[in-house]
Design a protein around this motif. Structure first.
Motif, PDB file in Angstrom:
ATOM      1  N   GLN A 197      15.760  15.581 -45.358  1.00  0.00           N
ATOM      2  CA  GLN A 197      15.608  16.863 -46.405  1.00  0.00           C
ATOM      3  C   GLN A 197      15.157  16.476 -47.702  1.00  0.00           C
ATOM      4  OE1 GLN A 197      15.869  19.925 -45.691  1.00  0.00           O
ATOM      5  NE2 GLN A 197      16.060  20.936 -47.569  1.00  0.00           N
ATOM      6  N   VAL A 198      15.492  15.256 -48.087  1.00  0.00           N
ATOM      7  CA  VAL A 198      14.999  14.738 -49.620  1.00  0.00           C
ATOM      8  C   VAL A 198      13.712  14.223 -49.543  1.00  0.00           C
ATOM      9  CG1 VAL A 198      15.862  13.291 -51.394  1.00  0.00           C
ATOM     10  CG2 VAL A 198      17.447  14.627 -50.359  1.00  0.00           C
ATOM     11  N   THR A 199      13.442  13.539 -48.583  1.00  0.00           N
ATOM     12  CA  THR A 199      12.161  12.520 -48.713  1.00  0.00           C
ATOM     13  C   THR A 199      11.131  13.260 -47.817  1.00  0.00           C
ATOM     14  OG1 THR A 199      12.639  11.154 -46.898  1.00  0.00           O
ATOM     15  CG2 THR A 199      13.544  10.560 -48.950  1.00  0.00           C
ATOM     16  N   GLY A 200      11.396  13.998 -46.661  1.00  0.00           N
ATOM     17  CA  GLY A 200      10.268  14.641 -45.939  1.00  0.00           C
ATOM     18  C   GLY A 200       9.631  13.384 -45.300  1.00  0.00           C
ATOM     19  N   ASP A 201      10.371  12.113 -45.037  1.00  0.00           N
ATOM     20  CA  ASP A 201       9.809  10.982 -44.479  1.00  0.00           C
ATOM     21  C   ASP A 201      10.615  11.000 -43.231  1.00  0.00           C
ATOM     22  OD1 ASP A 201       8.829   8.725 -43.448  1.00  0.00           O
ATOM     23  OD2 ASP A 201       8.232   8.130 -45.379  1.00  0.00           O
ATOM     24  N   ALA A 202       9.902  11.299 -41.945  1.00  0.00           N
ATOM     25  CA  ALA A 202      10.752  10.803 -40.737  1.00  0.00           C
ATOM     26  C   ALA A 202      11.020   9.531 -40.247  1.00  0.00           C
ATOM     27  CB  ALA A 202       9.742  11.316 -39.611  1.00  0.00           C
ATOM     28  N   GLU A 203      10.081   8.571 -40.686  1.00  0.00           N
ATOM     29  CA  GLU A 203      10.356   7.191 -40.729  1.00  0.00           C
ATOM     30  C   GLU A 203      11.467   6.549 -41.475  1.00  0.00           C
ATOM     31  OE1 GLU A 203       7.622   2.983 -41.241  1.00  0.00           O
ATOM     32  OE2 GLU A 203       6.856   4.970 -41.431  1.00  0.00           O
ATOM     33  N   ILE A 204      11.732   7.147 -42.776  1.00  0.00           N
ATOM     34  CA  ILE A 204      12.957   6.794 -43.527  1.00  0.00           C
ATOM     35  C   ILE A 204      14.002   7.357 -42.716  1.00  0.00           C
ATOM     36  CG2 ILE A 204      14.119   7.132 -45.691  1.00  0.00           C
ATOM     37  CD1 ILE A 204      11.405   6.813 -46.988  1.00  0.00           C
ATOM     38  N   ALA A 205      14.129   8.506 -42.260  1.00  0.00           N
ATOM     39  CA  ALA A 205      15.031   9.463 -41.850  1.00  0.00           C
ATOM     40  C   ALA A 205      15.787   8.382 -40.489  1.00  0.00           C
ATOM     41  CB  ALA A 205      14.820  10.648 -41.577  1.00  0.00           C
ATOM     42  N   MET A 206      14.679   8.204 -39.785  1.00  0.00           N
ATOM     43  CA  MET A 206      15.029   7.625 -38.259  1.00  0.00           C
ATOM     44  C   MET A 206      15.584   5.997 -38.725  1.00  0.00           C
ATOM     45  SD  MET A 206      12.175   9.051 -35.634  1.00  0.00           S
ATOM     46  CE  MET A 206      10.546   8.508 -36.372  1.00  0.00           C
ATOM     47  N   SER A 207      15.143   5.301 -39.622  1.00  0.00           N
ATOM     48  CA  SER A 207      15.569   4.205 -39.818  1.00  0.00           C
ATOM     49  C   SER A 207      17.140   4.254 -40.463  1.00  0.00           C
ATOM     50  CB  SER A 207      14.710   3.588 -40.959  1.00  0.00           C
ATOM     51  OG  SER A 207      15.518   2.281 -41.479  1.00  0.00           O
ATOM     52  N   THR A 208      17.388   5.330 -41.156  1.00  0.00           N
ATOM     53  CA  THR A 208      18.533   5.426 -41.522  1.00  0.00           C
ATOM     54  C   THR A 208      19.474   5.676 -40.320  1.00  0.00           C
ATOM     55  OG1 THR A 208      17.924   6.292 -43.653  1.00  0.00           O
ATOM     56  CG2 THR A 208      20.229   6.853 -42.894  1.00  0.00           C
ATOM     57  N   LYS A 209      19.123   6.727 -39.427  1.00  0.00           N
ATOM     58  CA  LYS A 209      19.898   6.975 -38.306  1.00  0.00           C
ATOM     59  C   LYS A 209      19.967   5.981 -37.397  1.00  0.00           C
ATOM     60  CE  LYS A 209      19.565   9.806 -34.142  1.00  0.00           C
ATOM     61  NZ  LYS A 209      18.791  10.884 -33.269  1.00  0.00           N
ATOM     62  N   ALA A 210      19.300   4.953 -37.207  1.00  0.00           N
ATOM     63  CA  ALA A 210      19.395   3.699 -36.191  1.00  0.00           C
ATOM     64  C   ALA A 210      20.423   2.669 -36.934  1.00  0.00           C
ATOM     65  CB  ALA A 210      17.921   3.184 -35.949  1.00  0.00           C
ATOM     66  N   PHE A 211      20.203   2.568 -38.366  1.00  0.00           N
ATOM     67  CA  PHE A 211      20.984   1.542 -39.020  1.00  0.00           C
ATOM     68  C   PHE A 211      22.436   2.142 -39.193  1.00  0.00           C
ATOM     69  CE2 PHE A 211      22.638  -1.266 -42.216  1.00  0.00           C
ATOM     70  CZ  PHE A 211      22.074  -2.342 -41.996  1.00  0.00           C
ATOM     71  N   SER A 212      22.551   3.185 -39.175  1.00  0.00           N
ATOM     72  CA  SER A 212      23.921   3.723 -39.477  1.00  0.00           C
ATOM     73  C   SER A 212      24.645   3.671 -38.098  1.00  0.00           C
ATOM     74  CB  SER A 212      24.118   5.244 -39.695  1.00  0.00           C
ATOM     75  OG  SER A 212      23.351   6.223 -39.049  1.00  0.00           O
TER      76      SER A 212
END
Length: 1013
Positions: free
Chosen positions: A818-833
């Motif tokens: 929502q904040v960055t609009g960058d799916a790559e960042i979002a998916m990285s966060t999801k995988a690491f969390s």
């Protein structure tokens, strides 16, 4: 390695020359190869500069390409060789191939000699690379350069490398301009024979030289096996062919010869030094003094995969035939004609370590060098194999490769039992090793406890080395860990696990772990790295408990005690990832969007410290967003350890820095002062290291993508409990007081994200006088300043399109998208969390009851050691269960439901003797030694029927006293006196007629102690 030419190759005029070079801006017309640097100002790339003649045979092909498939292949290859360049995407390449070409002046059979080689130029418009591929090299020299027309050899051989055209910047591939250039199909800088890969856009220069008379010397490769035998190249000073060159490791005062290799390079072969870690290397050029210095790091044997392989090592017995093999590329020079195989035995004479030759086999034919069969003999302790080859061009110096260190083993277990007996007698029983840190109870816990434990180099299922995976020296085990190195004065502790991930106990003869006198990294005046551990811990366990079992119980009881997980406390895990989402060590989650440098974690003395740097995030259109990302992290113990930093540079390229200087962490394990760095296996889009702060029991995993860092911290040290502070909380087991500002103010547990941001997070900005991060140049952005968006203010009903598809229900991912609009960042966060949650679940406390040993004169059957498991005891014929429970159950408090029984011999009391006459006093545990004392109530019996009177000097004479007879004392008297049923019955009856007093005897015959005790 990085070299010359800070240019964008795709914008320059390229000229492909028949004579094996690519020139820039202008044509290089000379066909004879010359030494670098050239007088010409024309930059050239020379895969094989020689007098090529296509009229004799062959063709030269070249093409420029933007083909997507080729570019994808080039991208993958560059990322493979340069793992830190995660954002590299090739957008242009140029390929030149000299296909099956002959040489000028060839005659007779010389006309059949052919070379095939290739140069590939790759760039993304910012970074440029060159790949040299050598498929076939059969000649080195044309006739105009003095070559023999029938062979294409001799004379002035071909040049290979780079020349910048500035008369000072150049690089030659090892072997260029020498006969060894014929071996380019065998050599490599990326471990693929015939392939050389270079980055050519950096100003870093390898190959220039100085006549100043003093200065730095660059050592390449910069590290190697402590045993030596490795070729290294030294550059810095200028060299002449007649110079006498000597190198010295100052720390150990070992001097060794080097030789002229080129005007800018010397070549040496490293000696054995018996010391690991960084060593100062000094260079003496032509007796001018030790004026040039550099650093070379010697690596522990346990951290280097052996190049000599023992075939079927489980069948290696003394005086029997064995086989070894090695990679044919281990000796890259064709000038080697003979190979020597030596069997060496480790010895210490007057405290000085050495490798003593036991037997050697000389002049093994070079053509069949990759496999050798011989009889193993004359060894009695730790041994190692050395395979060396003399190169005629190295003036008799020998390159060497090594096997793993292995124990002497005999076909008969009695030999090992004798070895064990002699070793135990020599060591004595005064060592008294004690377990200071409980083992993790399960393999899952062990995987997460990286702050305290590391993989055991002798039993590691994740290793590439088949010997490590086979757990040769811990039979019955599938995986082991060893306590992280704490210093030369500390020993080791090995914890081993079964196939189902449960901790094994060495008392069960199943290959369990033990305490050790040394660690494999221990080195001091009294300890030699690796060898002391192998000699005093690995060998004794192997002989005493694996190759034989005769003395195993004694060995475990008095020399190397078994380890347990009793009292184990799992580590705490914390996360700092994505648009920073943090979870404290006590499990409290929050989001913090501060920009700058912050204390992630430090102890109350500000000594153990982890600091991070954040920067404003950008979306897919490179527009600044109201979010931040981690871009750097550094760890250290102030004034104790080195400082290790991982950071993304301005081009989002991952850099590793040690004490502020960039280092290339290509090895799987790197040792620094107080720090151990593991390079983790990852996908092509990430680089990842785990940094262990050895003295603190803390590990920091840092995962670098092309846009941000994700961080996971593990703290296992109980000494730090309640003594930490910073963004990851105080580690006191209580979530409610994790938000403690720098001034000590405690925020309530239900504080808003805004309050947490301003009143807690920002207070942990790094002060100027405490910063361990290397400074970076900050560029003021013309846009608006950062306005943090808080996760609790997001409208969850109006999220970006595609949020569900990208993130599912993961809240951290949804916020980042929502904040960055960058799916790559979002998916990285999801995988690491998710990875973080998996880690937290794997280290949760478990119920494990203590090990139950076998019972003497009986059997015990244990279904397991988890909650609800049972242990059943059955005695052998003629024995009965006494003083314990026939079945025990493992309870939720990790304790058994009762006590283990003893199996007692069934004793028949003679009818003439009252059972109340006997008292049995014994002490024993299941499987232990029972100590028995026979006590007689009221009277003491003797086999003598009468006693003589005492002498008149003792007082008046008395009548002889007749004592009753009882059966002789039995070695199987059970349990303690107050648990003996006959004794307890007697005590009850003594007071049946009122009070009872034991009469004090007036005379005791002293010989009774001789007869019964």
């Amino acid at each position: 390695m990085m070299f010359i030419l800070r240019i964008h190759m795709c914008t320059l005029l390229l000229k492909v020359n028949n004579n094996g070079i690519i020139s820039f801006l202008d044509q290089l017309k000379t066909y004879r190869p010359e030494n670098f640097p050239l007088d010409s100002e024309t930059p050239i790339i020379a895969p094989f500069w020689a007098d090529v003649d296509v009229q004799v045979g062959g063709k030269v092909w070249y093409r420029e390409s933007s083909d997507f498939q080729l570019l994808d292949k080039a991208t993958v290859e560059i990322k493979t060789y340069f793992p830190a360049l995660r954002r590299f995407r090739a957008n242009w390449m140029f390929i030149a191939t000299w296909d099956n070409v002959g040489f000028y002046g060839a005659s007779q059979e010389g006309k059949q000699k052919r070379n095939t080689f290739q140069a590939v130029l790759i760039t993304d418009s910012l970074q440029s690379f060159v790949i040299f591929n050598y498929n076939k090299i059969e000649w080195t020299t044309g006739s105009n350069s003095g070559g023999v027309t029938t062979t294409g050899l001799g004379g002035n051989p071909a040049q290979a490398g780079f020349n910048a055209g500035d008369q000072k910047t150049y690089m030659e591939i090892p072997g260029a301009r020498k006969n060894a250039v014929l071996n380019l199909t065998l050599t490599s800088n990326v471990n693929i024979p015939g392939k050389w890969v270079f980055r050519v856009d950096s100003a870093t220069i390898l190959g220039s030289c100085s006549d100043k008379g003093s200065g730095d010397v660059l050592v390449w490769p910069s590290s190697g096996l402590v045993l030596g035998g490795q070729i290294i190249y030294l550059s810095g000073p200028c060299f002449n062919e007649g110079y006498e060159l000597l190198a010295r490791f100052d720390d150990v005062n070992i001097t060794f010869p080097c030789r002229y290799y080129s005007s800018a390079r010397a070549q040496c072969i490293t000696p054995t030094v018996f010391r690991t870690g960084p060593l100062t290397l000094s260079l003496n050029v032509d007796n001018g003094g030790w004026n040039y210095t550099g650093t070379y790091t010697t690596m522990n044997i346990a951290q280097v995969e052996p190049k000599v392989k023992r075939v079927d090592p489980k069948k290696w017995f003394v005086n029997q035939s064995v086989n070894i093999s090695w990679d044919t590329s281990s000796f890259p020079s064709r000038n080697i004609t003979n190979i020597t195989v030596e069997v060496l035995e480790y010895k210490e004479v007057n405290g000085t370590p050495s490798l003593r030759r036991v037997v050697n086999f000389i002049d093994i034919n070079y053509s069949s060098r990759s496999l050798f069969h011989f009889k193993l003999q004359n060894i009695s302790t730790a041994a190692i194999l050395k395979v060396s080859g003399e190169d005629n061009e190295f003036n008799g110096s020998a390159m060497a490769i090594w096997s793993d260190v292995f124990p002497a083993r005999w076909p008969s277990p009695s030999n090992s039992a004798g070895w064990c007996r002699a070793w135990m007698d020599k060591e004595g029983r005064g060592l008294n090793l004690t377990q200071t840190e409980p083992c993790p109870c399960t393999r899952n816990q062990a995987d997460g406890d990286t702050g305290r434990y590391q993989p055991d180099p002798f039993c590691n299922q994740r290793s590439k080395d088949p010997i490590e995976r086979s757990c040769l020296y811990r039979g019955g085990t599938t995986d082991c860990i060893i306590l992280n190195y704490q210093g030369s004065s500390e020993g080791s502790q090995v914890c081993c696990y079964s196939a189902d991930g449960e901790l094994l106990n060495a008392q069960g003869m199943e290959g369990g772990g033990t305490l050790g006198r040394y660690h494999y990294r221990s080195q001091s005046d009294d300890a030699v790295a690796f060898f002391s551990y192998f000699d005093q811990d690995v060998l004794p366990y192997t002989h005493c408990c694996q190759y034989s079992q005769t003395h195993c119980r004694e060995f475990l009881a008095y020399h190397r005690p078994p380890v347990t997980c009793v009292g184990y406390s799992p580590p705490a895990a914390a996360q700092a990832a994505g648009d920073p989402h943090l979870v404290t060590l006590d499990g409290k989650g929050y989001t913090f969007n501060g920009e700058g440098e912050f204390v992630l974690l430090e102890d109350d003395n500000s000594s153990v410290v982890v600091q991070v740097r954040t920067a404003q995030a950008r979306d897919t259109n490179d527009e600044l967003q109201n979010a931040t990302m981690f871009t750097a992290a550094a760890v250290a113990i102030r004034n104790v350890t080195d400082i290790l930093e991982v950071r993304l540079d301005k081009d989002d390229i991952v850099q590793f820095l040690v004490n502020g200087k960039e280092r290339d962490l290509t090895s799987s394990t790197s040792e620094f002062n107080g720090l151990t760095v593991y390079r983790n296996k990852t996908s092509n889009i990430t680089a990842e290291v785990t940094v262990v702060i050895n003295p603190a029991g803390v590990s920091v995993l840092m995962q670098a993508t092309d846009k941000l860092l994700n961080i996971m911290v593990m703290v296992g040290s109980l000494q730090l409990k309640g003594r930490l502070r910073g963004l990851l909380g105080n580690y006191n087991g209580n979530q409610s007081d994790d938000f403690v500002s720098r001034n000590g103010t405690v925020l309530p547990q239900n504080a808003s994200m805004g309050e947490i941001h301003y009143d807690f997070g920002l207070t942990w900005s790094v002060m100027d006088n405490e910063n361990i991060l290397t400074p970076v140049l900050r560029q003021d952005d013309p846009g608006e300043s950062l306005k943090p968006v808080f996760i609790d203010s997001i409208d969850k009903e109006n999220l970006r399109n595609g949020t569900e598809e990208v993130c599912g229900s993961n809240e951290q991912c949804r916020f980042d998208y929502q904040v960055t609009g960058d799916a790559e960042i979002a998916m990285s966060t999801k995988a690491f969390s998710q990875r973080f949650e998996d880690r937290r679940n794997s280290i949760k406390p478990v119920v494990r009851c203590s090990y139950l040993d076998t019972v003497a004169n009986g059997n015990r059957t244990v279904s397991g050691y988890t909650e609800g498991s049972t242990a059943d005891f059955v005695c052998d014929s003629g024995y009965q269960l006494k003083f314990g429970d026939a079945q025990l159950v493992c309870q939720a408090n990790s304790k058994w439901s009762g006590t283990a029984p003893a199996c007692v011999e069934e004793v028949k009391v003679p009818s003439t003797v009252s059972p109340t006459t006997l008292i049995y006093i014994g002490a024993g545990t299941a499987g232990g030694v029972v100590v028995i004392i026979l006590v007689v109530v009221v009277c003491v019996c003797t086999c003598r029927s009468t006693r003589k009177k005492r002498s008149s000097e003792e007082g008046s004479a008395k009548e002889d006293v007749e004592l009753p007879h009882i059966f002789p004392p039995s070695p199987h008297i059970p349990t303690t006196v107050f648990a003996n049923e006959y004794f307890l019955q007697s005590l009850h009856k003594l007071a049946d007629s009122g009070s009872f007093k034991i009469p004090r005897p007036t005379y005791v015959d002293p010989t009774i102690y001789e007869e019964y005790f």
